[in-house]
Design an enzyme around this catalytic site. Structure first.
Site, PDB file in Angstrom:
ATOM      1  N   SER A 151       0.853  -1.189   0.000  1.00 18.98           N
ATOM      2  CA  SER A 151       0.000   0.000   0.000  1.00 18.98           C
ATOM      3  C   SER A 151       0.885   1.234   0.000  1.00 18.98           C
ATOM      4  O   SER A 151       1.985   1.229   0.576  1.00 18.98           O
ATOM      5  CB  SER A 151      -0.897   0.023   1.231  1.00 18.98           C
ATOM      6  OG  SER A 151      -1.582   1.258   1.348  1.00 18.98           O
ATOM      7  N   TYR A 202      -2.353  -0.342  10.215  1.00 20.96           N
ATOM      8  CA  TYR A 202      -2.352  -0.664   8.787  1.00 20.96           C
ATOM      9  C   TYR A 202      -1.042  -0.210   8.149  1.00 20.96           C
ATOM     10  O   TYR A 202      -0.419  -0.947   7.374  1.00 20.96           O
ATOM     11  CB  TYR A 202      -3.543   0.005   8.111  1.00 20.96           C
ATOM     12  CG  TYR A 202      -3.734  -0.387   6.671  1.00 20.96           C
ATOM     13  CD1 TYR A 202      -4.386  -1.566   6.329  1.00 20.96           C
ATOM     14  CD2 TYR A 202      -3.277   0.429   5.635  1.00 20.96           C
ATOM     15  CE1 TYR A 202      -4.575  -1.929   5.004  1.00 20.96           C
ATOM     16  CE2 TYR A 202      -3.460   0.078   4.309  1.00 20.96           C
ATOM     17  CZ  TYR A 202      -4.106  -1.109   4.004  1.00 20.96           C
ATOM     18  OH  TYR A 202      -4.280  -1.453   2.688  1.00 20.96           O
TER      19      TYR A 202
END
Length: 286
Positions: free
Chosen positions: A151, A164
């Site tokens: 990501s 995250y």
């Protein structure tokens, strides 16, 4: 004209985790269209079964070429069982896409359960998958790929969801180390690739929305970009979207790295003393 990577040959075998929806399902569909045998791995349930039926409808061999295997990638014993089942059915694996991910949200001093689950799935799931499937993929000597879904949040680490960010930063570091290991292993025909999606409209990112925002890409667009990037031999598959082009991503990444080089405060892009300079730097085009 670029040539399709030889790992995507008809009859080869692809394993996709997080395959019941989103990018994973889009990848499974694309692999089936190319004539690969596809294994969809995800948590047990109706979504996985529906995804399997959808992919079987695209596969030349139908049920013979596509199977769903319920797997919790945060459990190493289940990942090992997955690999045994795939080898027993198809003999070998040519594409491993460690894509399963969750994003329940987190705060620095929030519930420990959120941290545990995010790190277990997003980071350890990638590590378990690679370490379990990798040795046999290397030993069969056919061209093969390991694609790990990272990501942009693991690179620029914006505030708001630290668990995250940590998990995806770990995926980046792990996949870089993996590719170094593979390219320095004599006779190895496996390469690693880091998929870095942009804003993609999936169940993970919908946040209650029922229609795709204009700025988001579809999972299919993301997979199409991934395939073209692999054809070129890219390791970093840095995906744009309808809001953010590659030039903007590059400037954001450069600014984040500059925090260390220039000895600025961390996350200076969001710091009141540096936000204006960051905005000007990112907007600049040479």
């Amino acid at each position: 004209m670029t040539m399709q990577h030889p790992a995507f040959a008809k009859g080869h075998v692809a394993v996709v985790t997080g395959a019941a929806s989103g990018i994973g399902l889009a990848a499974a569909r694309e692999f089936a269209r190319l004539g690969l045998c596809v294994v969809l791995a995800d948590l047990e349930g109706d979504r996985l079964e529906a995804a399997c039926q959808e992919v079987r409808a695209l596969a030349a061999g139908g049920e013979a070429d596509v199977v769903a295997i319920a797997t919790d990638v945060s459990r190493p014993d289940q990942v090992e069982s997955l690999e045994r089942a795939v080898i027993q059915r198809f003999g070998r694996v040519h594409i491993l896409m460690n894509n399963a991910g969750i994003q329940p949200g987190s705060s620095l001093f929030g519930p420990q359960a959120n941290w545990d689950s995010v790190l277990a799935v997003n980071l350890m799931g990638v590590i378990y998958g690679t370490r379990t499937f990798g040795p046999n993929m290397m030993s069969h000597k056919d061209p093969a790929l390991i694609i790990n879904t990272g990501s942009k949040q693991g690179i620029t680490t914006p505030p708001g969801d630290p668990a995250y960010n940590v998990s995806k930063a770990g995926v980046k570091a792990f996949t870089e180390a993996l590719q170094h290991e593979l390219r320095n292993t004599q006779g190895c025909r496996v390469t690693a690739h880091l998929l870095i999606p942009g804003f993609v409209y999936t169940a993970l990112t919908a946040n209650g929305r029922t229609e795709k925002p204009a700025g988001a890409w579809t999972p299919e667009q993301t997979v199409e970009f991934m395939m073209r990037s692999i054809e070129r031999g890219d390791f970093y598959i840095l995906c744009p979207d309808n809001d953010v082009d590659r030039a903007t991503d590059e400037r954001r990444i450069a600014w984040a790295a500059g925090d260390i080089i220039e000895n600025r405060p961390p996350l200076s892009r969001w710091h009141p003393d540096h936000a204006d300079a960051a905005r000007d730097f990112i907007a600049k085009r040479d």
